[in-house]
Scaffold this active site. Structure first.
Site, PDB file in Angstrom:
ATOM      1  N   THR A 281       0.966  -1.477  -0.139  1.00 33.31           N
ATOM      2  CA  THR A 281      -0.424   0.377   0.061  1.00 33.31           C
ATOM      3  C   THR A 281       1.060   1.363  -0.233  1.00 33.31           C
ATOM      4  O   THR A 281       0.644   1.907  -0.642  1.00 33.31           O
ATOM      5  CB  THR A 281      -0.860   0.127   1.344  1.00 33.31           C
ATOM      6  OG1 THR A 281      -2.020  -0.940   0.916  1.00 33.31           O
ATOM      7  CG2 THR A 281      -1.364   1.092   1.266  1.00 33.31           C
ATOM      8  N   ASP A 309       1.931  -7.864  11.217  1.00 33.01           N
ATOM      9  CA  ASP A 309       3.090  -8.676  11.053  1.00 33.01           C
ATOM     10  C   ASP A 309       4.578  -8.085  11.512  1.00 33.01           C
ATOM     11  O   ASP A 309       5.717  -8.499  11.736  1.00 33.01           O
ATOM     12  CB  ASP A 309       3.655  -9.413   9.250  1.00 33.01           C
ATOM     13  CG  ASP A 309       2.551 -10.067   8.741  1.00 33.01           C
ATOM     14  OD1 ASP A 309       1.711 -10.660   9.997  1.00 33.01           O
ATOM     15  OD2 ASP A 309       1.997 -10.246   7.531  1.00 33.01           O
ATOM     16  N   TYR A 460      -7.722 -14.928  11.490  1.00 30.29           N
ATOM     17  CA  TYR A 460      -8.386 -13.431  10.855  1.00 30.29           C
ATOM     18  C   TYR A 460      -9.053 -13.196  13.331  1.00 30.29           C
ATOM     19  O   TYR A 460      -9.087 -12.174  12.750  1.00 30.29           O
ATOM     20  CB  TYR A 460      -9.099 -14.149  10.647  1.00 30.29           C
ATOM     21  CG  TYR A 460      -9.078 -14.161   8.715  1.00 30.29           C
ATOM     22  CD1 TYR A 460      -8.535 -13.569   8.402  1.00 30.29           C
ATOM     23  CD2 TYR A 460      -9.148 -15.685   8.320  1.00 30.29           C
ATOM     24  CE1 TYR A 460      -7.750 -13.808   6.939  1.00 30.29           C
ATOM     25  CE2 TYR A 460      -8.319 -15.589   7.151  1.00 30.29           C
ATOM     26  CZ  TYR A 460      -7.922 -15.283   6.172  1.00 30.29           C
ATOM     27  OH  TYR A 460      -7.247 -15.509   5.135  1.00 30.29           O
ATOM     28  N   ARG A 463      -7.120 -10.399  13.967  1.00 30.99           N
ATOM     29  CA  ARG A 463      -6.484  -8.763  13.836  1.00 30.99           C
ATOM     30  C   ARG A 463      -7.973  -8.530  13.056  1.00 30.99           C
ATOM     31  O   ARG A 463      -7.727  -7.158  13.095  1.00 30.99           O
ATOM     32  CB  ARG A 463      -6.341  -9.368  12.038  1.00 30.99           C
ATOM     33  CG  ARG A 463      -7.281  -9.774  11.275  1.00 30.99           C
ATOM     34  CD  ARG A 463      -6.074 -10.186   9.149  1.00 30.99           C
ATOM     35  NE  ARG A 463      -7.162  -9.993   8.879  1.00 30.99           N
ATOM     36  CZ  ARG A 463      -7.251 -10.243   7.280  1.00 30.99           C
ATOM     37  NH1 ARG A 463      -5.758 -10.089   6.854  1.00 30.99           N
ATOM     38  NH2 ARG A 463      -8.346 -10.262   6.629  1.00 30.99           N
TER      39      ARG A 463
END
Length: 537
Positions: A281, A309, A460, A463
Site C-alpha cells: 500500500t 506482521d 483472522y 486481526r
C-alpha cells in the site's frame, strides 16, 4: 495483476548472498555491514531463505562507493544518509507555495465556527516542532562485530550518527484549512487500530480547521468503482468507532492504475491523502505522490504503516502488533490446555507472518508455554536426527505433551509451489500449519506412539479485534502526526515510532524490503531460551 499492483511490485530487486562472514552492502545502514549469515538447509531452495538487511543493496544507496580507508568516510556516510532520509516537500516542485502561521494550537482543543483575528495562535506557546529536530535511528554502539545483533560499518564497529526527522506540528503550514479536502483510505487486510487512526486523523484535521473530510471506501478500489461513494467524516461520525475492530471505511487489495487514482483525486478536489496500509500500500502511495509531483499539483500524500506482521523497516513496531500478540497468546494458551489435558497431547498453533516471524516469536515469549517456535527466517528440518519431529518425540517422552507455534510463512520449502498471487501481488502461501499437523500424525504412527494433535488457526481472529490500550495510544499519536506532516507540506512520507520517538521517513526508505527477525538478535535468543528448542539443522 492490476495496474496498481504492478506499480507496487516493480523496481525492487533483492539479490541473495551467502557469505559466511563478509562485508556486504546494506540498505539498512547505507554502508558496509559485517554480519554472519546462516547457510540454508537446502541451497537449491533459495526462495525460502529470508534475506537479511546485510544481504541487500538498495538502488539508491551509494554505500558501495564509500571507501573505508578514506579518513573522511564517516562524514561522507553521514551526508549520504542525510540525503536519502530527507523528506519530500511540496516546495520541491512548487517553490512559490505560501507558508502561513499554523492554525493548530493546543489551547483551542475543539474547533469553533469563528477564529478571532483569523486563526488561533499563541506566540508564547512552545508546542511546535522545529524543522531541524531529529531522532536518532540507531542507539546501540557495538564494540565488536561478534556482539548479538551487531550492525557494524567497519571491523571496528565505529559509531556513526544516523538522524531522521522528528514528527509533530510545525509553526508554519502550507495549506489553508478552508481550502483542504482530505481523504482517508485503508488498504490490505484488517488490523487492530484502524478505526483509532481514522478517528484521530479526523479529529486533528478538525482542530486545524478542516471541514471537508471524506473516507474512500474499500481502499484504492474506491477511486474507480462507480458503485462506491465517498463517506463524509466528522468528529461526530468517528467519535466511537475505536470501540470496534475492523475499518469504518472497509478494506480491499489492489485497485486501479496510479494515473486513474490521481485523475479521480483531481476531479474530487482532494489535496490531502492519508493512506493506511503495509509495504504494498505504501508503494502505491509513493507512486501516487510521484504522479502528483509529475503533474505539479499541490497534494500531500502521507502514509501510516499498518501491518500486524510488524515487518516495516526501521520502526520499533507498527500499530496493531501488540494487540495481535496479546490475542495470539490466548490461542497458544488454549493449545497448551488441550495438549496438557490429553494423553500425549500436541498443540499446533499457526499465526500470521508471511515473511517475518515477529508475532510467533513474541507470542511464544508472552505465553511461556511454547516448546517449538518455527519462523520463516530460521531454517529447519522436519525429519532426521536433528529434525523437529525427533525433538517432538523427545518432548512427548519427557514431558508428556508439547506446543508448537508456527508462522504462516515458515516451512514453505516443504510445500508445493503454486505460483499463484493475491490481488496485491503477494505469493499465495501453502498451509504449513496443516502440513506439520499431518506430518506429526504420520511420524508418530510410524513409530507406534499414540498422540492427540489439536490444531488451532486464529489468523483472522487476532486481526479483527479492537486495539488494546497500548495500540490505542500508538494509533492516536500516529494519526495526529500524519495530519501534522501533511499540513507542514510534506508528501511521500510515512510516520512511525523509532526508539520510542515519533518520526517522519520517506516512503522509499521503508518499502525497500520487509523487516524480518534477525536470528542473531537478542530477542530471538530470548525466545530460544524460553522454548528450550535446539537448532533443527
Amino acid at each position: 495483476m492490476d495496474a496498481l499492483s504492478q506499480a507496487i511490485s516493480s523496481g525492487i530487486s533483492v539479490p541473495y548472498k551467502n557469505n559466511s562472514s563478509s562485508l556486504v552492502p546494506s540498505h539498512g545502514l547505507t554502508s558496509l555491514i559485517l554480519r554472519k549469515s546462516r547457510s540454508p538447509v537446502n541451497p537449491s531452495s533459495r526462495s525460502r531463505v529470508s534475506v537479511r538487511a546485510s544481504e541487500i543493496q538498495h538502488s539508491k544507496t551509494s554505500a558501495s562507493s564509500i571507501d573505508l580507508s578514506d579518513p573522511d568516510w564517516k562524514l561522507k556516510y553521514e551526508k549520504d544518509f542525510e540525503q536519502r532520509f530527507s523528506i519530500p516537500h511540496i516546495t520541491d516542485v512548487l517553490p512559490d507555495a505560501e507558508a502561513i502561521r499554523s492554525t493548530f494550537c493546543l489551547k483551542m482543543r475543539s474547533p469553533t465556527e469563528d477564529f478571532v483575528g483569523g486563526y488561533p495562535s499563541d506566540e508564547e506557546w512552545h508546542g511546535y516542532i522545529n524543522n531541524n529536530d531529529r531522532v536518532l535511528l540507531k542507539v546501540i554502539s557495538y564494540s565488536s562485530p561478534t556482539s548479538a545483533g551487531a550492525e557494524c560499518l567497519d571491523h571496528d564497529c565505529s559509531w556513526v550518527e544516523q538522524w531522521i526527522h522528528r514528527a509533530g506540528p510545525r509553526e508554519k503550514i502550507y495549506f489553508r484549512p478552508e481550502e483542504v479536502k482530505a481523504a482517508i483510505i485503508t488498504c490490505g487486510g484488517l488490523c487492530p487500530g484502524l478505526n483509532d487512526v481514522i478517528r484521530h486523523i479526523v479529529i486533528t484535521l478538525e482542530i486545524y480547521g478542516v471541514k471537508n473530510i471524506v473516507g474512500i471506501p474499500f481502499g484504492y478500489r474506491g477511486f474507480s468503482d462507480k458503485d462506491l461513494t465517498e463517506m463524509p467524516l466528522s468528529r461526530k461520525v468517528v467519535q466511537n468507532i475505536h470501540l470496534s475492530g475492523g475499518s469504518l471505511l472497509g478494506v480491499s487489495r489492489g485497485g486501479p492504475s496510479v494515473s486513474e487514482i490521481v485523475d479521480s483525486m483531481e476531479e474530487r478536489g482532494i489535496n490531502m491523502l492519508f493512506v493506511l496500509g503495509g509495504n504494498g500500500t505504501h508503494a502505491g502511495a509513493n507512486a501516487i505522490h510521484n504522479e502528483c509531483r509529475k503533474r505539479k499539483i499541490k497534494v500531500a500524500v502521507v502514509g501510516v504503516p499498518k501491518t500486524i506482521d510488524n515487518d516495516i523497516l526501521h520502526m520499533d513496531k507498527t500499530f496493531g502488533f501488540d494487540t495481535a500478540v496479546e490475542e495470539a497468546q490466548r490461542a497458544i494458551n488454549s493449545a497448551y490446555i488441550e495438549a496438557h489435558s490429553a494423553y500425549h497431547g500436541i498443540g499446533v498453533v499457526k499465526l500470521m507472518g508471511r515473511n517475518s516471524g515477529f508475532i510467533a516469536m513474541q507470542a511464544s515469549l508472552a505465553s511461556g508455554q511454547v516448546d517449538i517456535c518455527l519462523i520463516p527466517e530460521v531454517p529447519f528440518n522436519l525429519h532426521g536426527p536433528n529434525g523437529v519431529l525427533k525433538h517432538l518425540k523427545y518432548l512427548i517422552e519427557t514431558k508428556g505433551s508439547a506446543v508448537i507455534c508456527v508462522a504462516e510463512g515458515a516451512g514453505q520449502n516443504f510445500l508445493e509451489k503454486t505460483n499463484a498471487k493475491d490481488a496485491s501481488g503477494n505469493a499465495v502461501l501453502g498451509d504449513f500449519g496443516v502440513y506439520i499437523q499431518q506430518e506429526t500424525k504420520k511420524y508418530f504412527k510410524e513409530i507406534s506412539t499414540p498422540i492427540d494433535v489439536k490444531y488451532i488457526d486464529p489468523t483472522y481472529m487476532i486481526r479483527a479485534v479492537r486495539a488494546n490500550a497500548s495500540d490505542g495510544i500508538l494509533c492516536t499519536v500516529l494519526g495526529q502526526n500524519a495530519v501534522h506532516g501533511a499540513f507542514a507540506g510534506y508528501s511521500g512520507i510515512t510516520v512511525g515510532i523509532i526508539n520510542t520517538h515519533y518520526a517522519y521517513l520517506p516512503i522509499t526508505e521503508v518499502i525497500a524490503y520487509p523487516k524480518s527477525v534477525d536470528p542473531n538478535s537478542r530477542m530471538w535468543h530470548r525466545c530460544l531460551t524460553s522454548t528450550g528448542q535446539p537448532d533443527f539443522i
